[in-house]
Design a protein around this motif. Sequence first.
Motif, PDB file in Angstrom:
ATOM      1  N   PHE A 124     113.945 -14.846   4.378  1.00 34.17           N
ATOM      2  CA  PHE A 124     113.129 -16.048   4.529  1.00 34.17           C
ATOM      3  C   PHE A 124     111.891 -15.941   3.642  1.00 34.17           C
ATOM      4  O   PHE A 124     111.010 -15.121   3.881  1.00 34.17           O
ATOM      5  N   ARG A 125     111.874 -16.728   2.600  1.00 32.27           N
ATOM      6  CA  ARG A 125     110.743 -16.768   1.682  1.00 32.27           C
ATOM      7  C   ARG A 125     110.701 -18.137   1.041  1.00 32.27           C
ATOM      8  O   ARG A 125     111.608 -18.949   1.236  1.00 32.27           O
ATOM      9  N   MET A 126     109.604 -18.360   0.295  1.00 29.99           N
ATOM     10  CA  MET A 126     109.359 -19.722  -0.191  1.00 29.99           C
ATOM     11  C   MET A 126     110.521 -20.263  -1.024  1.00 29.99           C
ATOM     12  O   MET A 126     110.845 -21.437  -0.943  1.00 29.99           O
ATOM     13  N   GLU A 168     117.796 -20.334 -10.068  1.00 30.45           N
ATOM     14  CA  GLU A 168     118.699 -19.184 -10.194  1.00 30.45           C
ATOM     15  C   GLU A 168     118.181 -18.083  -9.301  1.00 30.45           C
ATOM     16  O   GLU A 168     116.965 -17.881  -9.188  1.00 30.45           O
ATOM     17  N   GLY A 169     119.088 -17.379  -8.646  1.00 27.44           N
ATOM     18  CA  GLY A 169     118.684 -16.233  -7.839  1.00 27.44           C
ATOM     19  C   GLY A 169     119.570 -15.067  -8.201  1.00 27.44           C
ATOM     20  O   GLY A 169     120.248 -15.082  -9.228  1.00 27.44           O
ATOM     21  N   ARG A 170     119.593 -14.081  -7.319  1.00 23.64           N
ATOM     22  CA  ARG A 170     120.401 -12.900  -7.597  1.00 23.64           C
ATOM     23  C   ARG A 170     121.904 -13.224  -7.490  1.00 23.64           C
ATOM     24  O   ARG A 170     122.700 -12.787  -8.295  1.00 23.64           O
ATOM     25  N   THR A 171     122.255 -14.047  -6.491  1.00 22.27           N
ATOM     26  CA  THR A 171     123.667 -14.333  -6.246  1.00 22.27           C
ATOM     27  C   THR A 171     124.230 -15.375  -7.194  1.00 22.27           C
ATOM     28  O   THR A 171     125.360 -15.252  -7.665  1.00 22.27           O
ATOM     29  N   GLY A 172     123.451 -16.413  -7.440  1.00 21.04           N
ATOM     30  CA  GLY A 172     124.044 -17.516  -8.195  1.00 21.04           C
ATOM     31  C   GLY A 172     123.074 -18.374  -8.956  1.00 21.04           C
ATOM     32  O   GLY A 172     121.860 -18.125  -8.974  1.00 21.04           O
ATOM     33  N   LYS A 173     123.666 -19.372  -9.612  1.00 17.13           N
ATOM     34  CA  LYS A 173     122.892 -20.379 -10.330  1.00 17.13           C
ATOM     35  C   LYS A 173     123.198 -21.718  -9.691  1.00 17.13           C
ATOM     36  O   LYS A 173     124.375 -22.006  -9.389  1.00 17.13           O
ATOM     37  N   VAL A 190     125.663 -27.900  -6.865  1.00 18.67           N
ATOM     38  CA  VAL A 190     126.730 -26.890  -6.955  1.00 18.67           C
ATOM     39  C   VAL A 190     126.057 -25.533  -7.124  1.00 18.67           C
ATOM     40  O   VAL A 190     125.281 -25.343  -8.061  1.00 18.67           O
ATOM     41  N   LYS A 191     126.355 -24.615  -6.217  1.00 19.86           N
ATOM     42  CA  LYS A 191     125.863 -23.245  -6.382  1.00 19.86           C
ATOM     43  C   LYS A 191     127.027 -22.394  -6.875  1.00 19.86           C
ATOM     44  O   LYS A 191     128.031 -22.216  -6.170  1.00 19.86           O
ATOM     45  N   PHE A 192     126.925 -21.915  -8.112  1.00 19.09           N
ATOM     46  CA  PHE A 192     127.941 -21.043  -8.705  1.00 19.09           C
ATOM     47  C   PHE A 192     127.587 -19.594  -8.396  1.00 19.09           C
ATOM     48  O   PHE A 192     126.447 -19.172  -8.621  1.00 19.09           O
ATOM     49  N   LEU A 225     129.374 -26.343  -2.449  1.00 19.56           N
ATOM     50  CA  LEU A 225     128.901 -27.686  -2.744  1.00 19.56           C
ATOM     51  C   LEU A 225     127.993 -28.112  -1.595  1.00 19.56           C
ATOM     52  O   LEU A 225     128.408 -28.056  -0.426  1.00 19.56           O
ATOM     53  N   LEU A 226     126.770 -28.479  -1.956  1.00 18.69           N
ATOM     54  CA  LEU A 226     125.770 -28.774  -0.924  1.00 18.69           C
ATOM     55  C   LEU A 226     125.093 -30.107  -1.184  1.00 18.69           C
ATOM     56  O   LEU A 226     125.071 -30.602  -2.326  1.00 18.69           O
ATOM     57  N   GLU A 227     124.477 -30.607  -0.151  1.00 16.30           N
ATOM     58  CA  GLU A 227     123.591 -31.742  -0.305  1.00 16.30           C
ATOM     59  C   GLU A 227     122.365 -31.298  -1.112  1.00 16.30           C
ATOM     60  O   GLU A 227     121.959 -30.134  -1.016  1.00 16.30           O
ATOM     61  N   LYS A 228     121.808 -32.241  -1.858  1.00 13.71           N
ATOM     62  CA  LYS A 228     120.698 -31.854  -2.739  1.00 13.71           C
ATOM     63  C   LYS A 228     119.348 -32.060  -2.045  1.00 13.71           C
ATOM     64  O   LYS A 228     119.039 -33.166  -1.582  1.00 13.71           O
ATOM     65  N   GLY A 229     118.582 -30.987  -1.982  1.00 18.21           N
ATOM     66  CA  GLY A 229     117.216 -31.098  -1.468  1.00 18.21           C
ATOM     67  C   GLY A 229     116.259 -31.352  -2.618  1.00 18.21           C
ATOM     68  O   GLY A 229     116.672 -31.495  -3.768  1.00 18.21           O
TER      69      GLY A 229
HETATM   70  N1  LIG Z   1     120.588 -27.544  -1.809  1.00 21.40           N
HETATM   71  C1  LIG Z   1     119.627 -27.386  -2.712  1.00 21.40           C
HETATM   72  N2  LIG Z   1     118.856 -28.411  -3.107  1.00 21.40           N
HETATM   73  C2  LIG Z   1     117.878 -28.255  -4.041  1.00 21.40           C
HETATM   74  N3  LIG Z   1     117.612 -27.092  -4.657  1.00 21.40           N
HETATM   75  C3  LIG Z   1     118.354 -26.030  -4.323  1.00 21.40           C
HETATM   76  C4  LIG Z   1     119.399 -26.107  -3.339  1.00 21.40           C
HETATM   77  N4  LIG Z   1     119.966 -24.902  -3.227  1.00 21.40           N
HETATM   78  C5  LIG Z   1     119.304 -24.100  -4.087  1.00 21.40           C
HETATM   79  N5  LIG Z   1     118.330 -24.763  -4.746  1.00 21.40           N
HETATM   80  C6  LIG Z   1     117.406 -24.200  -5.776  1.00 21.40           C
HETATM   81  O1  LIG Z   1     118.024 -23.091  -6.410  1.00 21.40           O
HETATM   82  C7  LIG Z   1     117.276 -21.883  -6.186  1.00 21.40           C
HETATM   83  C8  LIG Z   1     118.225 -20.700  -6.037  1.00 21.40           C
HETATM   84  O2  LIG Z   1     119.084 -20.932  -4.935  1.00 21.40           O
HETATM   85  P1  LIG Z   1     119.496 -19.786  -3.924  1.00 21.40           P
HETATM   86  O3  LIG Z   1     118.288 -19.200  -3.262  1.00 21.40           O
HETATM   87  O4  LIG Z   1     120.528 -20.347  -3.003  1.00 21.40           O
HETATM   88  O5  LIG Z   1     120.125 -18.728  -4.950  1.00 21.40           O
HETATM   89  P2  LIG Z   1     120.444 -17.177  -4.718  1.00 21.40           P
HETATM   90  O6  LIG Z   1     121.086 -16.693  -5.960  1.00 21.40           O
HETATM   91  O7  LIG Z   1     121.226 -17.005  -3.450  1.00 21.40           O
HETATM   92  O8  LIG Z   1     119.034 -16.522  -4.529  1.00 21.40           O
HETATM   93  P3  LIG Z   1     118.748 -14.993  -4.013  1.00 21.40           P
HETATM   94  O9  LIG Z   1     118.007 -14.334  -5.130  1.00 21.40           O
HETATM   95  O10 LIG Z   1     117.936 -15.164  -2.778  1.00 21.40           O
HETATM   96  O11 LIG Z   1     120.085 -14.365  -3.733  1.00 21.40           O
HETATM   97  C9  LIG Z   1     116.417 -22.185  -4.950  1.00 21.40           C
HETATM   98  O12 LIG Z   1     115.233 -21.402  -4.938  1.00 21.40           O
HETATM   99  C10 LIG Z   1     116.126 -23.662  -5.105  1.00 21.40           C
HETATM  100  O13 LIG Z   1     115.056 -23.862  -6.014  1.00 21.40           O
END
Ligand SMILES: Nc1ncnc2c1ncn2[C@@H]1O[C@H](COP(=O)(O)OP(=O)(O)OP(=O)(O)O)[C@@H](O)[C@H]1O
Length: 340
Positions: free
Chosen positions: A273-275, A84-89, A112-114, A234-238
């Motif tokens: 760009f961060r970990m 989860e980050g600031r923008t989405g889950k 899926v990034k919501f 919708l993304l490929e899964k890393g």
């Molecule tokens: N394609 C992916 N494959 C595997 N894990 C992912 C993928 N995309 C996102 N993640 C996991 O979800 C976390 C949050 O994703 P992301 O950084 O895109 O969210 P965000 O809400 O945009 O974050 P921010 O706080 O930078 O806005 C990542 O740190 C990672 O652990």
Amino acid sequence: MPFTLEGEDPELSTLSFFSTLTITANIDKEKSLFSLDLSRSEAFPSRRFETHNYLFHPCEAFIAYPVPHDAAHLQLALGECLGEGRTGKVYSAHVLGPLPNLPSPIPSELVVKFAKLNHCRNLAREAWVYNFLDRQTKYEPVGTIVPRCYGFFTAKLADCDLDLDLDPLVEDELPWSIPEWEEYPEQDDTLTDDNEDEIVEPSEWALEEWITKDRSKWNTWEPDPEDPLVAVILLEKGGETYSQIDDKDPLVREDVELALWDLVHAGVVHDDFRMANIVRAPTTAKFCRRHERVHQWCIIDFNRAWVVDLGREQLPSALKLMHSFIGYQEMYFYGWNPND
Ligand SMILES: Nc1ncnc2c1ncn2[C@@H]1O[C@H](COP(=O)(O)OP(=O)(O)OP(=O)(O)O)[C@@H](O)[C@H]1O
């Protein structure tokens, strides 16, 4: 008429595979939490960043690309939350069959990034950066150093088939819920190219059908608490997220630095760009022709990126400037101290 750029084969882009998407989430084997039907939506173009004067311009190559309307339907079962980050889950999601005929196979697990309900505009921008990268055909960054993207989809929350007897605690945990700690639930975050003072107006070249940032419906979008919108990419899964331990290995660092150079050479400065924004590359990662290797890591999360049209820039000086901005956030992460 499909919209293509010279040298591009739209049939092969994963962005052309799906028009509609159903996501279901289950509480247990018997009980469904929600079922959500989404359709493809236009992404939010950025302005072109001009490196010699730091101005953002509207530009004919920086427009919302048409979305496929007659492509396939995809069904996904939502799995575990990956982050989860600031923008989405972000969730893993299992592809449910039977699958239609596709130009190339897709993995059985996707991501899926919501967007949280107030961050749909930011996610629409991230989706556009994936579109932009997808059109860079020389070194093909998508699938090589960034995950493949299968599209940006939206739906009205009111149309979601949601279990109405929800426990309020579960309701707060829904993929699109705005967390309690959010200071500005009524607005989305400002984007790098939102500064109105810096705009150079579109000139006569801007045909009516070209949806530049200023003409995009997302430009003035604000969350509507009365009629909320759900947005996903919708993304490929890393794999796992990059860690302090990974960062100690010089070969790992080298690989990530090279991937970052590939991104810059595609015209994108990440700017966050961060970990947390580096994950292990999917097993399907393509061979990088520039570095003659398969990179082991890929870069994610592009809503803050600045996008440069390298075809219009004084190349050596633009690359030099972009390289000077490749590190961010972590003290000395990749050689640049943000406090300098
Ligand atoms: N394609 C992916 N494959 C595997 N894990 C992912 C993928 N995309 C996102 N993640 C996991 O979800 C976390 C949050 O994703 P992301 O950084 O895109 O969210 P965000 O809400 O945009 O974050 P921010 O706080 O930078 O806005 C990542 O740190 C990672 O652990």
